[in-house]
Design a protein around this motif. Structure first.
Motif, PDB file in Angstrom:
ATOM      1  N   GLU A 170      -7.513  39.335   5.696  1.00 39.38           N
ATOM      2  CA  GLU A 170      -6.800  38.775   4.547  1.00 39.38           C
ATOM      3  C   GLU A 170      -5.287  38.848   4.766  1.00 39.38           C
ATOM      4  O   GLU A 170      -4.553  37.901   4.455  1.00 39.38           O
ATOM      5  N   ILE A 171      -4.819  39.979   5.311  1.00 44.06           N
ATOM      6  CA  ILE A 171      -3.391  40.132   5.584  1.00 44.06           C
ATOM      7  C   ILE A 171      -2.936  39.129   6.635  1.00 44.06           C
ATOM      8  O   ILE A 171      -1.854  38.523   6.529  1.00 44.06           O
ATOM      9  N   MET A 172      -3.767  38.917   7.659  1.00 45.51           N
ATOM     10  CA  MET A 172      -3.397  37.963   8.698  1.00 45.51           C
ATOM     11  C   MET A 172      -3.320  36.543   8.150  1.00 45.51           C
ATOM     12  O   MET A 172      -2.480  35.749   8.578  1.00 45.51           O
ATOM     13  N   GLN A 173      -4.171  36.222   7.175  1.00 48.38           N
ATOM     14  CA  GLN A 173      -4.105  34.903   6.555  1.00 48.38           C
ATOM     15  C   GLN A 173      -2.790  34.735   5.789  1.00 48.38           C
ATOM     16  O   GLN A 173      -2.161  33.664   5.835  1.00 48.38           O
ATOM     17  N   VAL A 174      -2.363  35.800   5.108  1.00 48.75           N
ATOM     18  CA  VAL A 174      -1.080  35.746   4.403  1.00 48.75           C
ATOM     19  C   VAL A 174       0.054  35.541   5.401  1.00 48.75           C
ATOM     20  O   VAL A 174       0.965  34.731   5.179  1.00 48.75           O
ATOM     21  N   LEU A 175      -0.008  36.260   6.530  1.00 50.24           N
ATOM     22  CA  LEU A 175       1.024  36.106   7.559  1.00 50.24           C
ATOM     23  C   LEU A 175       1.039  34.687   8.124  1.00 50.24           C
ATOM     24  O   LEU A 175       2.107  34.118   8.385  1.00 50.24           O
ATOM     25  N   GLU A 176      -0.135  34.104   8.284  1.00 51.22           N
ATOM     26  CA  GLU A 176      -0.200  32.725   8.780  1.00 51.22           C
ATOM     27  C   GLU A 176       0.380  31.759   7.749  1.00 51.22           C
ATOM     28  O   GLU A 176       1.074  30.796   8.107  1.00 51.22           O
ATOM     29  N   ASP A 177       0.110  32.009   6.470  1.00 50.97           N
ATOM     30  CA  ASP A 177       0.686  31.178   5.414  1.00 50.97           C
ATOM     31  C   ASP A 177       2.214  31.254   5.433  1.00 50.97           C
ATOM     32  O   ASP A 177       2.909  30.242   5.253  1.00 50.97           O
ATOM     33  N   ILE A 178       2.732  32.456   5.642  1.00 55.09           N
ATOM     34  CA  ILE A 178       4.182  32.649   5.720  1.00 55.09           C
ATOM     35  C   ILE A 178       4.746  31.879   6.911  1.00 55.09           C
ATOM     36  O   ILE A 178       5.790  31.222   6.813  1.00 55.09           O
ATOM     37  N   ASN A 179       4.059  31.929   8.028  1.00 50.25           N
ATOM     38  CA  ASN A 179       4.482  31.191   9.218  1.00 50.25           C
ATOM     39  C   ASN A 179       4.465  29.684   8.963  1.00 50.25           C
ATOM     40  O   ASN A 179       5.347  28.953   9.438  1.00 50.25           O
ATOM     41  N   ASN A 180       3.505  29.214   8.190  1.00 47.77           N
ATOM     42  CA  ASN A 180       3.359  27.774   7.942  1.00 47.77           C
ATOM     43  C   ASN A 180       4.500  27.193   7.122  1.00 47.77           C
ATOM     44  O   ASN A 180       4.680  25.967   7.106  1.00 47.77           O
ATOM     45  N   ILE A 181       5.261  28.041   6.443  1.00 48.46           N
ATOM     46  CA  ILE A 181       6.418  27.531   5.693  1.00 48.46           C
ATOM     47  C   ILE A 181       7.701  27.617   6.530  1.00 48.46           C
ATOM     48  O   ILE A 181       8.795  27.390   6.014  1.00 48.46           O
ATOM     49  N   GLY A 182       7.561  27.977   7.826  1.00 45.99           N
ATOM     50  CA  GLY A 182       8.695  27.918   8.738  1.00 45.99           C
ATOM     51  C   GLY A 182       9.239  29.244   9.218  1.00 45.99           C
ATOM     52  O   GLY A 182      10.151  29.269  10.056  1.00 45.99           O
ATOM     53  N   THR A 183       8.707  30.358   8.713  1.00 48.22           N
ATOM     54  CA  THR A 183       9.192  31.671   9.128  1.00 48.22           C
ATOM     55  C   THR A 183       8.644  32.033  10.505  1.00 48.22           C
ATOM     56  O   THR A 183       7.452  31.860  10.767  1.00 48.22           O
ATOM     57  N   THR A 184       9.504  32.514  11.372  1.00 50.24           N
ATOM     58  CA  THR A 184       9.068  33.018  12.669  1.00 50.24           C
ATOM     59  C   THR A 184       8.381  34.366  12.460  1.00 50.24           C
ATOM     60  O   THR A 184       8.941  35.246  11.801  1.00 50.24           O
TER      61      THR A 184
END
Length: 232
Positions: free
Chosen positions: A176-190
């Motif tokens: 679940e945490i990794m999915q949140v991190l992927e969502d954060i990445n999808n908005i442009g964050t490295t």
């Protein structure tokens, strides 16, 4: 976004070579895993990025800034451009979820209006709207890590660094945490993650940067573990 040039770190107290002549470039918007055995150098690399440690030789650039030349008084301003997440959460126990996240905005002197607008939005993003008034001791490990993530991203940093962010979590919560991190990445964050979680790395098929005895020994795009890689 992030560049290491001939970066070497030797710990003076015992002579340990933590990193040796590392050259590495991470572009804006990438999602990368840093992997390796304990003692391979990956945690040292993370600490060097936010200047908890300093290089022995070489240079590190973050967003075109040579951070090896920053004065100590400038380091806090560097860290404001990063979101940093640790395995042990590091939440303030006497503040609620809302207050923990808001505190990150108060440090950079955001207005009360900005805080009231942005904190609920970020809590919603990480699935914690219903926990805004809860204290850390009332949260599960996964909820505490989500709070730490919300705090790390509320100021919209271009770079998010996570050191073993799933290390204290059960497998389902880790995903679940990794999915949140992927969502954060999808908005442009490295996103740059140091981890031992080989199963997550194997399944997510992101960039894998592997260290061994302080040396960068593997750098593959959209990869998992290869046959010759040990399970950590």
């Amino acid at each position: 976004m992030v560049e290491f040039r001939d970066a070497t770190k030797i710990y003076k107290d015992n002579g340990t070579i933590a990193l040796q002549n590392v050259n590495l470039f991470i572009e804006q918007g990438e999602f990368s895993f840093i992997v390796g055995h304990s003692g391979s150098g990956k945690s040292t690399l993370i600490k060097l990025l936010f200047r908890e440690e300093e290089l022995t030789d070489g240079q590190i650039f973050v967003d075109n800034i040579n951070i090896t030349k920053l004065k100590k008084r400038e380091v806090p301003y560097l860290r404001r451009r990063m979101g940093i997440v640790f395995q042990d959460f590091r939440l303030l126990p006497n503040k609620t979820v809302y207050e923990n996240v808001a505190f990150a905005m108060e440090v950079v002197e955001s207005s009360h209006r900005q805080i009231r607008r942005d904190v609920p939005m970020v809590l919603s993003m990480v699935g914690l709207s219903s926990k805004a008034k809860a204290y850390p001791k009332q949260l599960s490990g996964g909820e505490q890590q989500r709070t730490a993530l919300a705090r790390a991203i509320v100021n919209k940093p271009p770079l998010l660094i996570a050191d073993e962010p799933t290390g204290n979590l059960d497998p389902d919560t880790a995903w679940e945490i990794m999915q949140v991190l992927e969502d954060i990445n999808n908005i442009g964050t490295t996103v740059l993650i140091a981890t031992h979680a080989w199963d997550i790395v194997d399944n997510m098929q992101k960039r894998v940067i592997r260290f061994q005895h302080g040396n960068l020994v593997r750098d593959d795009e959209e990869s998992g573990y290869s046959d010759e890689d040990p399970v950590y």
